[in-house]
Design an enzyme around this catalytic site. Structure first.
Site, PDB file in Angstrom:
ATOM      1  N   ARG A 194       0.823  -1.640  -0.054  1.00  0.00           N
ATOM      2  CA  ARG A 194      -0.531   0.121   0.125  1.00  0.00           C
ATOM      3  C   ARG A 194       0.967   1.153   0.163  1.00  0.00           C
ATOM      4  O   ARG A 194       0.629   2.162   0.297  1.00  0.00           O
ATOM      5  CB  ARG A 194      -0.925   0.047   1.369  1.00  0.00           C
ATOM      6  N   LYS A 242       5.269  11.581 -11.040  1.00  0.00           N
ATOM      7  CA  LYS A 242       4.036  10.584 -11.719  1.00  0.00           C
ATOM      8  C   LYS A 242       4.906   9.620 -12.216  1.00  0.00           C
ATOM      9  O   LYS A 242       6.348   9.083 -12.491  1.00  0.00           O
ATOM     10  CB  LYS A 242       4.309  11.372 -13.321  1.00  0.00           C
ATOM     11  N   GLU A 252      14.078  17.636 -24.929  1.00  0.00           N
ATOM     12  CA  GLU A 252      13.303  17.795 -22.959  1.00  0.00           C
ATOM     13  C   GLU A 252      13.849  19.501 -23.095  1.00  0.00           C
ATOM     14  O   GLU A 252      12.975  20.566 -21.783  1.00  0.00           O
ATOM     15  CB  GLU A 252      13.187  16.816 -22.352  1.00  0.00           C
ATOM     16  N   LYS A 260      11.094  22.796 -13.817  1.00  0.00           N
ATOM     17  CA  LYS A 260       9.958  21.541 -13.361  1.00  0.00           C
ATOM     18  C   LYS A 260       9.447  21.289 -11.937  1.00  0.00           C
ATOM     19  O   LYS A 260       8.501  21.357 -12.027  1.00  0.00           O
ATOM     20  CB  LYS A 260      10.400  20.322 -13.574  1.00  0.00           C
ATOM     21  N   GLU A 315      -1.443  18.242 -12.622  1.00  0.00           N
ATOM     22  CA  GLU A 315      -1.567  18.634 -13.829  1.00  0.00           C
ATOM     23  C   GLU A 315      -2.418  19.081 -13.931  1.00  0.00           C
ATOM     24  O   GLU A 315      -3.267  18.244 -14.830  1.00  0.00           O
ATOM     25  CB  GLU A 315      -1.306  17.236 -14.929  1.00  0.00           C
ATOM     26  N   ARG A 354       0.987  22.784 -14.681  1.00  0.00           N
ATOM     27  CA  ARG A 354       1.688  21.039 -15.561  1.00  0.00           C
ATOM     28  C   ARG A 354       1.803  20.791 -17.009  1.00  0.00           C
ATOM     29  O   ARG A 354       2.445  20.496 -17.433  1.00  0.00           O
ATOM     30  CB  ARG A 354       1.781  20.558 -14.458  1.00  0.00           C
ATOM     31  N   ASN A 413       3.409  19.512 -21.435  1.00  0.00           N
ATOM     32  CA  ASN A 413       3.784  18.085 -22.713  1.00  0.00           C
ATOM     33  C   ASN A 413       3.610  19.226 -24.283  1.00  0.00           C
ATOM     34  O   ASN A 413       2.915  18.291 -25.379  1.00  0.00           O
ATOM     35  CB  ASN A 413       1.785  17.909 -22.727  1.00  0.00           C
ATOM     36  N   HIS A 435       4.269  17.010 -27.417  1.00  0.00           N
ATOM     37  CA  HIS A 435       4.064  15.586 -26.728  1.00  0.00           C
ATOM     38  C   HIS A 435       2.779  15.617 -27.616  1.00  0.00           C
ATOM     39  O   HIS A 435       2.454  14.173 -27.346  1.00  0.00           O
ATOM     40  CB  HIS A 435       4.260  15.467 -25.191  1.00  0.00           C
ATOM     41  N   HIS A 487       3.361  12.489 -29.356  1.00  0.00           N
ATOM     42  CA  HIS A 487       3.225  11.119 -28.461  1.00  0.00           C
ATOM     43  C   HIS A 487       2.403   9.943 -29.392  1.00  0.00           C
ATOM     44  O   HIS A 487       2.929   8.981 -29.667  1.00  0.00           O
ATOM     45  CB  HIS A 487       2.350  11.238 -27.868  1.00  0.00           C
ATOM     46  N   HIS A 530      11.500   8.879 -27.922  1.00  0.00           N
ATOM     47  CA  HIS A 530      11.155  10.071 -27.489  1.00  0.00           C
ATOM     48  C   HIS A 530      11.468  11.415 -28.341  1.00  0.00           C
ATOM     49  O   HIS A 530      10.406  12.464 -28.369  1.00  0.00           O
ATOM     50  CB  HIS A 530      10.671   9.846 -25.493  1.00  0.00           C
TER      51      HIS A 530
HETATM   52  N1  LIG Z   1       7.243   9.984 -15.057  1.00  0.00           N
HETATM   53  C1  LIG Z   1       6.972  11.333 -15.941  1.00  0.00           C
HETATM   54  O1  LIG Z   1       7.187  12.626 -15.702  1.00  0.00           O
HETATM   55  C2  LIG Z   1       7.935  11.141 -16.925  1.00  0.00           C
HETATM   56  C3  LIG Z   1       8.314  12.550 -17.868  1.00  0.00           C
HETATM   57  C4  LIG Z   1       8.832  11.598 -19.545  1.00  0.00           C
HETATM   58  C5  LIG Z   1       9.309  10.358 -19.303  1.00  0.00           C
HETATM   59  N2  LIG Z   1       9.088   9.068 -18.596  1.00  0.00           N
HETATM   60  C6  LIG Z   1       9.204   8.348 -18.947  1.00  0.00           C
HETATM   61  O2  LIG Z   1      10.488   7.696 -19.028  1.00  0.00           O
HETATM   62  C7  LIG Z   1      11.403   6.481 -19.958  1.00  0.00           C
HETATM   63  C8  LIG Z   1      12.333   6.963 -21.398  1.00  0.00           C
HETATM   64  O3  LIG Z   1      13.448   7.045 -20.069  1.00  0.00           O
HETATM   65  P1  LIG Z   1      14.609   7.181 -20.743  1.00  0.00           P
HETATM   66  O4  LIG Z   1      15.129   8.359 -21.962  1.00  0.00           O
HETATM   67  O5  LIG Z   1      15.725   7.510 -19.743  1.00  0.00           O
HETATM   68  O6  LIG Z   1      14.897   6.022 -21.761  1.00  0.00           O
HETATM   69  P2  LIG Z   1      15.325   4.742 -20.632  1.00  0.00           P
HETATM   70  O7  LIG Z   1      15.093   4.501 -19.006  1.00  0.00           O
HETATM   71  O8  LIG Z   1      14.367   3.942 -21.444  1.00  0.00           O
HETATM   72  O9  LIG Z   1      16.910   4.263 -20.971  1.00  0.00           O
HETATM   73  C9  LIG Z   1      17.215   4.508 -22.367  1.00  0.00           C
HETATM   74  C10 LIG Z   1      18.384   3.572 -23.219  1.00  0.00           C
HETATM   75  O10 LIG Z   1      19.770   4.100 -22.379  1.00  0.00           O
HETATM   76  C11 LIG Z   1      20.274   2.895 -21.208  1.00  0.00           C
HETATM   77  N3  LIG Z   1      21.130   3.522 -20.007  1.00  0.00           N
HETATM   78  C12 LIG Z   1      20.324   4.721 -19.146  1.00  0.00           C
HETATM   79  N4  LIG Z   1      21.419   4.464 -18.109  1.00  0.00           N
HETATM   80  C13 LIG Z   1      22.443   4.779 -19.065  1.00  0.00           C
HETATM   81  C14 LIG Z   1      23.748   5.534 -18.707  1.00  0.00           C
HETATM   82  N5  LIG Z   1      24.247   6.134 -18.166  1.00  0.00           N
HETATM   83  N6  LIG Z   1      24.525   5.515 -19.764  1.00  0.00           N
HETATM   84  C15 LIG Z   1      24.506   4.427 -20.589  1.00  0.00           C
HETATM   85  N7  LIG Z   1      23.531   4.013 -21.195  1.00  0.00           N
HETATM   86  C16 LIG Z   1      22.331   4.136 -19.964  1.00  0.00           C
HETATM   87  C17 LIG Z   1      19.171   2.272 -21.171  1.00  0.00           C
HETATM   88  O11 LIG Z   1      19.779   0.955 -20.364  1.00  0.00           O
HETATM   89  C18 LIG Z   1      18.428   1.772 -22.183  1.00  0.00           C
HETATM   90  O12 LIG Z   1      18.845   1.129 -22.840  1.00  0.00           O
HETATM   91  C19 LIG Z   1       9.714   6.738 -21.079  1.00  0.00           C
HETATM   92  O13 LIG Z   1       8.878   5.422 -20.566  1.00  0.00           O
HETATM   93  C20 LIG Z   1       8.871   7.748 -20.171  1.00  0.00           C
HETATM   94  O14 LIG Z   1       7.173   7.117 -20.207  1.00  0.00           O
HETATM   95  C21 LIG Z   1       8.425   9.882 -17.508  1.00  0.00           C
HETATM   96 ZN   LIG Z   2       7.998  13.659 -23.731  1.00  0.00          ZN
END
Ligand SMILES: NC(=O)c1ccc[n+]([C@@H]2O[C@H](COP(=O)([O-])OP(=O)(O)OC[C@H]3O[C@@H](n4cnc5c(N)ncnc54)[C@H](O)[C@@H]3O)[C@@H](O)[C@H]2O)c1
Ligand SMILES: [Zn+2]
Length: 525
Positions: free
Chosen positions: A287, A309, A351, A393, A403, A407, A411, A414, A418, A431
């Site tokens: 929980r 989030k 971003e 942020k 949001e 906030r 987007n 996006h 998206h 992305h």
């Molecule tokens: N919660 C939120 O507010 C929010 C906001 C934006 C994005 N997201 C989410 O974030 C995700 C994308 O995150 P991301 O772009 O960080 O990608 P990711 O976490 O998928 O990582 C991308 C790649 O980089 C590699 N990697 C990670 N750190 C590394 C490092 N230091 N050195 C070498 N390789 C490394 C990973 O193994 C992976 O292959 C999506 O699922 C998206 O929905 C969430």
């Molecule tokens: Zn984004």
């Protein structure tokens, strides 16, 4: 964020300031020049005609007039600015005081050619007396850098390194329960004591991306052990695959097997995928237990790990099962970005650009000044960009955690981005690349709706291109079906975040399909 260079006359503040600013991508302000603009005459004449008291008054006003900003500014202060305790307090409130120091002989040599109002005449003895009288004030700095036998370039490098490595930044995010965001080159070493400081004293389940270098995991485990914790390591699939239901189930069961209880915590070490999964596992297991985010990608640092989030994906769509669950702390080590693939770095930079367009012209300008360094992965430029984005942020999510208002502006780029990702099955674009195209689309749309002129889009495109992000693409027709489908999910309305000028966006609904088509044509040109 401001960096105030203080120190005695002759130490080189105004020579070092522009060099330091260049390294950090920061803007540079010379406080004496600001005073001259205010007084409409040279500083020497203010002294001669109006007296030192008047000058000090102008100096205090100039300090107070510096606008609050997340973007970085280096300020060269006059030799006397830091003497006033009120001035030092004003500087601390806005940023860091960096005290440059040097031996008397060094100062004398450097002064020899400049015109110094307070030193006119019997320069030698007057300088010694000034330095002695202000000794305490100069010592009251956040960082102290000796400049003897160093060129201005060397001093600037030393200051930049000290800010990024020794000092780092702390930002506090959240509403009622604020949590610290620590950013520093080497912050991973601090993981243990930061966790302890925020009250995580039980067991820690460390979720890590299997694709992340062993080195980073070893460092994190060592840091946690040092503060008395024995972390349970749970590896998860690399990238987006971490956010599947099966992966979540695997984490839940691993937590149960390790007998993780309500007083224990989850720690996510990885990109946005891992921190999204870790946060959601922490929100739902027993929980809800506490968690710490340790983002390892640029996108994770500037976006995913800030704001609470958390989510996993369903076959029906991304992020469909999730929760708001703030972390207890976020720890960002810029060093982790060294191993990032250039494409991942560029994706995160999209971003960063977004943050500038949405919230702060000065941040957009900072990114513009350091675009080449950012693209090439320069540590210092990345540090100041991440620090500024965290502040922006952090401020936005603190004001609107759920949001429902401001906030939404994050987007920007996006809605289209998206849809483009989904239409190309998440294979063609990273992305950030889709977001870059989405931002160009939104700017073209703003242009078509007369909300902004074409200069905005051209400026944005210029910056994205320098970073190495795409600005043109073919728009598959599936994009429009996806936009329509999402519309149903959002009460029959599609919300477009459209820029009015750099630093300001508006939410616009009910955009006529004709405008969408003609904006798409700009993208396809
Ligand atoms: N919660 C939120 O507010 C929010 C906001 C934006 C994005 N997201 C989410 O974030 C995700 C994308 O995150 P991301 O772009 O960080 O990608 P990711 O976490 O998928 O990582 C991308 C790649 O980089 C590699 N990697 C990670 N750190 C590394 C490092 N230091 N050195 C070498 N390789 C490394 C990973 O193994 C992976 O292959 C999506 O699922 C998206 O929905 C969430
Ligand atoms: Zn984004």
């Amino acid at each position: 964020m401001y960096v105030f260079l203080t120190g005695p006359p002759g130490v080189g503040k105004s020579v070092v300031a522009p060099k330091l600013a260049r390294k950090l991508g920061a803007r540079m302000v010379d406080l004496d020049r600001a005073i001259e603009r205010q007084a409409r005459k040279p500083v020497t004449r203010v002294f001669a005609e109006d007296g030192e008291a008047r000058f000090r008054q102008l100096e205090r006003e100039a300090l107070r007039a510096l606008p609050d900003a997340a973007a970085w500014t280096v300020v060269a202060t006059g030799g006397g600015a830091a003497v006033d305790a009120v001035n030092r307090a004003a500087m601390r409130e806005r940023g860091l005081i960096v005290g440059l120091g040097g031996r008397l002989s060094t100062l004398r040599r450097r002064i020899a050619d400049g015109a110094r109002p307070l030193l006119a005449g019997e320069a030698g003895s007057r300088l010694a007396e000034i330095v002695e009288r202000r000794r305490f004030a100069y010592a009251d700095a956040d960082l102290r850098i000796p400049t003897d036998e160093r060129t201005p370039d060397e001093v600037a490098s030393l200051v930049a390194e000290a800010i990024v490595q020794e000092r780092g930044t702390w930002t506090f995010v959240g509403g009622a329960e604020r949590y610290p965001v620590r950013l520093r080159l080497g912050a991973l070493e601090e993981l243990g004591w930061i966790a302890t400081t925020v009250g995580i004293t039980g067991r820690v389940a460390l979720l890590v991306d299997r694709g992340l270098g062993r080195r980073h995991l070893t460092a994190a485990v060592a840091a946690l052990r040092e503060s008395g914790s024995s972390p349970v390591v749970i590896t998860v699939a690399p990238g987006e695959a971490a956010k599947s239901f099966r992966s979540l189930e695997g984490v839940w069961r691993a937590l149960a097997r390790a007998r993780v209880g309500r007083d224990d915590a989850v720690l996510g070490l990885g990109g946005g995928s891992v921190t999204d999964l870790a946060g959601f596992a922490a929100a739902t297991y027993a929980r809800g237990i506490r968690w710490v985010a340790v983002p390892t990608t640029l996108l994770g640092m500037v976006d995913a790990a800030i704001g609470g989030k958390t989510a996993i994906d369903l076959p029906e769509g991304k992020n469909l099962a999730g929760a708001f669950h703030d972390p207890a702390a976020v720890v960002m080590d810029i060093r982790l970005l060294e191993s990032l693939l250039p494409r991942e770095r560029r994706s995160g930079l999209a971003e960063v650009v977004k943050t500038g367009v949405v919230a702060e012209r000065a941040l957009f300008d900072q990114v513009d000044r350091s675009a080449d360094a950012l693209r090439d992965g320069d540590t210092q430029a990345l540090f100041t960009a991440v620090a500024a984005c965290v502040r922006v942020k952090g401020g936005i999510v603190s004001a609107d955690p759920r949001e429902t208002g401001i906030r939404l502006s994050l987007n920007f780029g996006h809605t289209f981005g998206h849809a483009l990702e989904a239409a190309t099955r998440y294979r063609r674009y990273a992305h950030g690349e889709a977001v870059a195209l989405g931002m160009v689309f939104a700017s073209a749309l703003a242009e078509k709706l007369d909300l902004s002129g074409p200069d905005l889009r051209l400026q944005l495109e210029g910056l994205l291109e320098r970073i190495g992000l795409p600005t043109r693409c073919r728009v598959p027709s599936a994009v429009w079906e996806i936009v329509e489908r999402d519309k149903k999910r959002h009460g029959g309305r599609t919300r477009w975040i459209l820029p009015r000028r750099i630093g300001r966006v508006s939410v616009v609904e009910d955009v006529p399909p004709r405008a969408l088509r003609s904006a798409a044509r700009i993208l396809e040109r």
